[in-house]
Design an enzyme around this catalytic site. Structure first.
Site, PDB file in Angstrom:
ATOM      1  N   CYS A 126       0.844  -1.188   0.000  1.00 40.72           N
ATOM      2  CA  CYS A 126       0.000   0.000   0.000  1.00 40.72           C
ATOM      3  C   CYS A 126       0.879   1.237   0.000  1.00 40.72           C
ATOM      4  O   CYS A 126       1.871   1.300   0.741  1.00 40.72           O
ATOM      5  CB  CYS A 126      -0.906  -0.001   1.229  1.00 40.72           C
ATOM      6  SG  CYS A 126      -1.997   1.447   1.352  1.00 40.72           S
ATOM      7  N   HIS A 168      -9.062  -3.465  -2.568  1.00 44.39           N
ATOM      8  CA  HIS A 168      -8.106  -2.665  -1.790  1.00 44.39           C
ATOM      9  C   HIS A 168      -8.517  -1.198  -1.777  1.00 44.39           C
ATOM     10  O   HIS A 168      -8.552  -0.560  -0.708  1.00 44.39           O
ATOM     11  CB  HIS A 168      -6.713  -2.838  -2.408  1.00 44.39           C
ATOM     12  CG  HIS A 168      -5.622  -2.099  -1.690  1.00 44.39           C
ATOM     13  ND1 HIS A 168      -4.599  -2.737  -1.032  1.00 44.39           N
ATOM     14  CD2 HIS A 168      -5.381  -0.771  -1.540  1.00 44.39           C
ATOM     15  CE1 HIS A 168      -3.778  -1.839  -0.507  1.00 44.39           C
ATOM     16  NE2 HIS A 168      -4.232  -0.628  -0.806  1.00 44.39           N
ATOM     17  N   GLU A 169      -8.837  -0.648  -2.953  1.00 43.62           N
ATOM     18  CA  GLU A 169      -9.167   0.770  -3.021  1.00 43.62           C
ATOM     19  C   GLU A 169     -10.516   1.074  -2.385  1.00 43.62           C
ATOM     20  O   GLU A 169     -10.672   2.103  -1.709  1.00 43.62           O
ATOM     21  CB  GLU A 169      -9.132   1.255  -4.477  1.00 43.62           C
ATOM     22  CG  GLU A 169      -7.776   1.111  -5.156  1.00 43.62           C
ATOM     23  CD  GLU A 169      -6.626   1.703  -4.360  1.00 43.62           C
ATOM     24  OE1 GLU A 169      -6.822   2.727  -3.663  1.00 43.62           O
ATOM     25  OE2 GLU A 169      -5.518   1.138  -4.413  1.00 43.62           O
ATOM     26  N   HIS A 172     -10.195   1.322   1.309  1.00 48.78           N
ATOM     27  CA  HIS A 172      -9.692   2.624   1.766  1.00 48.78           C
ATOM     28  C   HIS A 172     -10.846   3.586   2.038  1.00 48.78           C
ATOM     29  O   HIS A 172     -10.794   4.379   2.989  1.00 48.78           O
ATOM     30  CB  HIS A 172      -8.785   3.242   0.702  1.00 48.78           C
ATOM     31  CG  HIS A 172      -7.338   2.884   0.852  1.00 48.78           C
ATOM     32  ND1 HIS A 172      -6.615   3.144   1.998  1.00 48.78           N
ATOM     33  CD2 HIS A 172      -6.472   2.300  -0.011  1.00 48.78           C
ATOM     34  CE1 HIS A 172      -5.361   2.726   1.832  1.00 48.78           C
ATOM     35  NE2 HIS A 172      -5.247   2.213   0.625  1.00 48.78           N
TER      36      HIS A 172
END
Length: 214
Positions: A126, A168-169, A172
């Site tokens: 990351c 993953h995004e 966030h």
């Protein structure tokens, strides 16, 4: 040191960031903006400002370099992320990880759900946690819904490495870092990953470091 101008509106924060030329500064783990759920995008940035912000995210992602970047990673708490992966990897890595090229995409208010029972575990890093990687088991296939930067609906199934990127995004935007989902015993420095664990799959690392794979 906290994120600058924490009480500014999203538009004010973006204008402040764009006042400086070049890639945007990337927020590191420990900043509260990475742990707050981002606000749904509902026109907080007028179209011209949104377009400039999206371009700045693209420039920053490419300069890092990375394959995705979420607005909170530059200190803006809006549900906006960008992805792009040229996937310059050897054939054996492509086959093992399902890593195929992804064009530049903008994800606005994305939400994902599993599109099948499969899970896949690989080392993941990351931009907000520089210098380390860890093995994360994620859905091998997900359905992503949301909009693009023009408000057009997005409803698409992603598989393989692209599925990992969008998970993953989107995480966030929910205040979740990949470390929250990682196998703790797999945590490795970037140097160790390059020197020891560069195989297409993390099976060797699992045996040596003592953790299980799905």
């Amino acid at each position: 040191m906290g994120t600058a101008n924490d009480h500014a509106s999203p538009a004010e924060r973006v204008e402040e960031l764009l006042a400086v030329r070049g890639p945007l500064p990337i927020v590191a783990a420990g900043d509260p903006v990475l742990r707050r759920g981002a606000e749904p995008f509902d026109g907080q940035l007028e179209p011209a400002l949104l377009a400039r912000f999206v371009e700045a995210l693209r420039v920053t992602m490419r300069a890092a370099p990375g394959v995705g970047l979420a607005a909170p990673q530059v200190g803006v708490g809006l549900r906006i992320a960008v992805i792009e992966d040229p996937a310059p990897v050897p054939e054996e890595v492509r086959l093992a990880r399902g890593r195929v090229p992804q064009p530049f995409r903008v994800l606005v208010n994305p939400v994902y759900e599993p599109a099948g029972p499969g899970r896949a575990a690989f080392f993941e890093g990351c931009l907000s946690v520089p210098g380390y990687q860890a093995v994360v088991a994620r859905h091998a296939e997900v359905r992503l819904t949301g909009q693009d930067e023009h408000g057009r609906p997005l409803d698409e199934v992603f598989t393989g490495w692209p599925a990992r990127i969008v998970q993953h995004e989107t995480d966030h935007l929910d205040g979740t870092l990949y470390l929250d989902r990682a196998e703790p015993r797999s945590l490795s420095s970037q140097q160790a990953v390059v020197g020891r664990w560069s195989q297409p799959t993390p099976e060797r690392a699992a045996r040596a470091l003592g953790f299980e794979l799905p």
